[in-house]
Design an enzyme around this catalytic site. Structure first.
Site, PDB file in Angstrom:
ATOM      1  CD  GLU A 180      -7.451 -23.679  13.732  1.00 20.07           C
ATOM      2  OE1 GLU A 180      -8.530 -23.263  14.173  1.00 20.07           O
ATOM      3  OE2 GLU A 180      -6.362 -23.420  14.271  1.00 20.07           O
ATOM      4  CE  LYS A 186     -15.514 -20.741  29.678  1.00 15.73           C
ATOM      5  NZ  LYS A 186     -15.339 -22.138  29.193  1.00 15.73           N
ATOM      6  CB  CYS A 196      -2.883 -22.165  17.451  1.00 11.54           C
ATOM      7  SG  CYS A 196      -1.551 -21.722  18.581  1.00 11.54           S
ATOM      8  CD  GLU A 238      -1.825 -15.334  22.405  1.00  6.31           C
ATOM      9  OE1 GLU A 238      -1.972 -16.468  22.896  1.00  6.31           O
ATOM     10  OE2 GLU A 238      -0.926 -14.557  22.766  1.00  6.31           O
TER      11      GLU A 238
HETATM   12  P1  NAD Z   1     -13.048 -22.195  21.348  1.00  8.08           P
HETATM   13  O1  NAD Z   1     -13.060 -20.865  20.720  1.00  8.08           O
HETATM   14  O2  NAD Z   1     -14.124 -23.149  20.995  1.00  8.08           O
HETATM   15  O3  NAD Z   1     -13.109 -22.045  22.946  1.00  8.08           O
HETATM   16  C1  NAD Z   1     -12.154 -21.322  23.652  1.00  8.08           C
HETATM   17  C2  NAD Z   1     -12.764 -20.805  24.941  1.00  8.08           C
HETATM   18  O4  NAD Z   1     -13.773 -19.860  24.641  1.00  8.08           O
HETATM   19  C3  NAD Z   1     -13.433 -21.874  25.791  1.00  8.08           C
HETATM   20  O5  NAD Z   1     -13.150 -21.607  27.148  1.00  8.08           O
HETATM   21  C4  NAD Z   1     -14.910 -21.673  25.492  1.00  8.08           C
HETATM   22  O6  NAD Z   1     -15.767 -22.108  26.526  1.00  8.08           O
HETATM   23  C5  NAD Z   1     -14.957 -20.166  25.341  1.00  8.08           C
HETATM   24  N1  NAD Z   1     -16.079 -19.651  24.549  1.00  8.08           N
HETATM   25  C6  NAD Z   1     -16.681 -20.222  23.482  1.00  8.08           C
HETATM   26  N2  NAD Z   1     -17.652 -19.388  22.999  1.00  8.08           N
HETATM   27  C7  NAD Z   1     -17.637 -18.275  23.769  1.00  8.08           C
HETATM   28  C8  NAD Z   1     -18.383 -17.059  23.782  1.00  8.08           C
HETATM   29  N3  NAD Z   1     -19.354 -16.820  22.881  1.00  8.08           N
HETATM   30  N4  NAD Z   1     -18.104 -16.135  24.730  1.00  8.08           N
HETATM   31  C9  NAD Z   1     -17.131 -16.341  25.625  1.00  8.08           C
HETATM   32  N5  NAD Z   1     -16.396 -17.480  25.678  1.00  8.08           N
HETATM   33  C10 NAD Z   1     -16.637 -18.433  24.756  1.00  8.08           C
HETATM   34  O7  NAD Z   1     -11.610 -22.804  21.070  1.00  8.08           O
HETATM   35  P2  NAD Z   1     -11.065 -24.250  21.483  1.00  8.08           P
HETATM   36  O8  NAD Z   1     -11.750 -25.267  20.641  1.00  8.08           O
HETATM   37  O9  NAD Z   1     -11.096 -24.383  22.957  1.00  8.08           O
HETATM   38  O10 NAD Z   1      -9.519 -24.133  21.060  1.00  8.08           O
HETATM   39  C11 NAD Z   1      -9.049 -24.407  19.780  1.00  8.08           C
HETATM   40  C12 NAD Z   1      -8.815 -23.122  19.002  1.00  8.08           C
HETATM   41  O11 NAD Z   1      -7.896 -22.293  19.705  1.00  8.08           O
HETATM   42  C13 NAD Z   1      -8.182 -23.349  17.642  1.00  8.08           C
HETATM   43  O12 NAD Z   1      -8.812 -22.531  16.686  1.00  8.08           O
HETATM   44  C14 NAD Z   1      -6.726 -22.908  17.835  1.00  8.08           C
HETATM   45  O13 NAD Z   1      -6.074 -22.495  16.671  1.00  8.08           O
HETATM   46  C15 NAD Z   1      -6.915 -21.791  18.814  1.00  8.08           C
HETATM   47  N6  NAD Z   1      -5.665 -21.513  19.545  1.00  8.08           N
HETATM   48  C16 NAD Z   1      -4.933 -20.410  19.194  1.00  8.08           C
HETATM   49  C17 NAD Z   1      -3.708 -20.130  19.831  1.00  8.08           C
HETATM   50  C18 NAD Z   1      -2.882 -18.942  19.440  1.00  8.08           C
HETATM   51  O14 NAD Z   1      -1.939 -18.631  20.165  1.00  8.08           O
HETATM   52  N7  NAD Z   1      -3.166 -18.256  18.350  1.00  8.08           N
HETATM   53  C19 NAD Z   1      -3.266 -20.982  20.848  1.00  8.08           C
HETATM   54  C20 NAD Z   1      -4.044 -22.080  21.199  1.00  8.08           C
HETATM   55  C21 NAD Z   1      -5.245 -22.338  20.535  1.00  8.08           C
END
Ligand code: NAD
Length: 500
Positions: A397, A185, A295, A261
């Site tokens: 963040e 997804k 991130c 992550e």
């Molecule tokens: P997000 O959590 O909003 O969304 C990520 C994914 O999860 C999307 O595909 C979204 O549709 C899905 N999602 C959202 N709610 C869900 C649920 N209840 N059940 C299942 N899936 C769900 O994150 P984002 O805004 O896309 O990305 C930014 C975040 O990602 C930041 O916090 C960043 O730090 C983190 N990030 C972490 C790393 C790492 O390696 N630690 C790497 C990249 C990004």
């Protein structure tokens, strides 16, 4: 497949080797972050689409992919890696359309990482050892105890928008090499390169159902349906900490393992003994690469007092020299934010920072951009000073192009300030003193410490965070461990001259 001149195009799921629209017929618009134009009308998946995808993945796992000899699977994944290199231009264009990231960045890091993410795990699997413990049964028969690593089944893969192709291949490389099948997804903001990947995989002969892609949102949509699906054996997720918490609750049903992550609030630390220009450039990369939407980025920067004023002066000048504009222009350093919604969130933090007492050193002036880019989600890189460590701006963040510069006096002090967070993802330390670097690496509670570097990765090393930044590690052997189950086999031989 890039939208090209026929905007907007239709972008569908890939389920069981076919492009299919949503079962509900619903679609959502995906817009270009730099221009605001609609690129795609994307299939909006829900429970029935996820069901179909998981069924297809399960059938491929029990059928052609699961029964395939590991060396044949490795050969197909190698062919996929080669093809990703060959298709780099198409993938690059699609990634830039989806994310707005500059070609310099997407072409230099994101797209090449795709093939690398497959190759490293193919190589690691070739040299992976199982363990064996020879012993003797009470009747004197020889016994060989040994381990087998076996695939888990259908892996649910949930990705964010900031590194879409890099992240999906980072998860699929080891998941597929270990013999699993996947349902992906992708983020609703960046649906294209995962779809392309699934289609390219079919073209090189990877069987239908091995890689399925279902588009949609998170809560109440395809994301939630995927993590709640009882046939999903394990979930790998990269995204926000609070989303991880919701996914963990869903995974508790069925006691399914997760690899997370998550977010970060990372510190950059600069000691007075550094090469100032190198440190300025390194910290600016950590703060502003991908418009601060990494991130691992540094939103809190601590600089040793004797060089603080000089660092600030050079850092602000460096920030103001960043070339902001058309992502396809090779001279561009800095692109737009991913969406209007995310820009509004970041702008609220910019207002909060001032309310919390920040001095804005650079960043507020309006941007002059060509008419074509006027509807993009732009925001100038912004540098503050004067924020208190406990302020919301310095503890939450933001995930935007901003950082606060603060002076420090002693090593112990800066360690305590770096550790004053519930996140624990990464830090970047700049010093020529190796002893000090080692002391900080020991003392700062994060999963990754860079010294005189930032975001420099050997893919065989563990990658992950502590605290609110994640659960488990991927990378190298750690990925192979997450994407396999261990089975112990106890093989009893025949006692001398007797039956078992
Ligand atoms: P997000 O959590 O909003 O969304 C990520 C994914 O999860 C999307 O595909 C979204 O549709 C899905 N999602 C959202 N709610 C869900 C649920 N209840 N059940 C299942 N899936 C769900 O994150 P984002 O805004 O896309 O990305 C930014 C975040 O990602 C930041 O916090 C960043 O730090 C983190 N990030 C972490 C790393 C790492 O390696 N630690 C790497 C990249 C990004």
């Amino acid at each position: 497949m890039t939208p090209g001149e026929r905007l907007p195009g239709l972008l569908d799921h890939v389920i069981d080797g076919r492009s299919v629209p949503a079962a509900s017929g619903r679609r959502f618009a995906k817009t270009h972050p730099a221009t605001g134009e609609t690129l795609w009308q994307v299939a909006e998946g829900g429970r029935p689409d996820v069901d179909a995808a998981v069924r297809a993945a399960r059938a491929a796992f029990e059928g052609p992919w699961g029964r395939m000899r590991p060396d044949e699977r490795a050969r197909l994944l190698q062919a996929l890696a080669d093809r990703l290199d060959h298709e780099a231009d198409r993938l690059l264009e699609a990634e830039i359309h989806d994310t707005g990231k500059p070609v310099k960045l997407a072409g230099g890091i994101d797209i090449p990482r795709g093939a690398a993410n497959f190759r490293v795990f193919i190589d690691l699997l070739r040299t992976r050892h199982e363990r064996a413990w020879p012993s003797t049964a009470p009747d004197g028969a020889p016994v060989l105890n040994y381990t087998l690593h076996v695939p888990k089944g259908v892996i649910g893969v949930i990705c964010p928008w900031n590194l879409p192709f890099l992240n999906v291949t980072w998860k699929l490389g080891p998941a597929l090499a270990c013999g699993n099948t996947v349902v992906v997804k992708p983020s609703e903001e960046t649906p294209t390169t995962a779809t392309l990947l699934a289609q390219i995989a079919l073209e090189v002969g990877i069987p239908p159902g091995v890689i399925n892609v279902v588009h949609g949102y998170g809560p109440g949509s395809a994301g939630a349906a995927l993590v709640e699906h009882p046939e999903v054996a394990a979930i790998t997720f990269t995204g926000e900490t609070r989303t991880g918490s919701a996914i963990m609750k869903a995974a508790a049903e069925g006691v399914r393992p997760v690899s997370f992550e998550l977010g970060g609030k990372n510190a950059g630390i600069v000691f007075a003994d550094v090469d100032l220009d190198a440190a300025v450039e390194g910290i600016a990369r950590a703060a502003f690469l991908n418009s601060g939407q990494v991130c691992l980025g540094a939103e809190r920067v601590y600089v040793e007092r004797p060089i603080f004023e000089r660092f600030v002066e050079r850092f602000v000048a460096h920030t103001e020299r960043l070339v902001i504009g058309d992502p396809f222009d090779p001279s561009t350093d800095f692109g737009p934010l991913i969406s209007a919604e995310h820009r509004e969130k970041v702008k609220r933090y910019f207002a909060l920072a001032k309310a919390e007492g920040a001095a804005v050193l650079t960043g507020e002036s309006a941007l002059e951009l060509p008419e074509r880019l006027a509807r993009g989600h732009w925001l100038r890189p912004t540098v503050w000073s004067g924020l208190a460590d406990g302020s919301r701006t310095l503890t939450e963040e933001i995930f935007g192009p901003c950082c606060n510069l603060a002076p420090f006096d002693t090593e112990d002090e800066v360690i305590a300030r770096a550790n004053a967070t519930r996140y624990g993802l990464a830090t970047t330390v700049w010093t020529r003193d190796v002893g000090r670097a080692q002391r900080l690496a020991q003392a700062i509670r994060v999963g990754l410490v860079w010294v005189n570097a930032w975001w420099l990765r050997d893919l065989r090393t563990p990658f992950g965070g502590s605290g609110l930044s994640g659960i488990g590690h991927e990378g190298g052997e750690h990925s192979l461990d997450f994407y396999s189950d261990i089975r112990t086999v106890c093989l009893k031989g025949l006692p001398a001259g007797g039956a078992v």
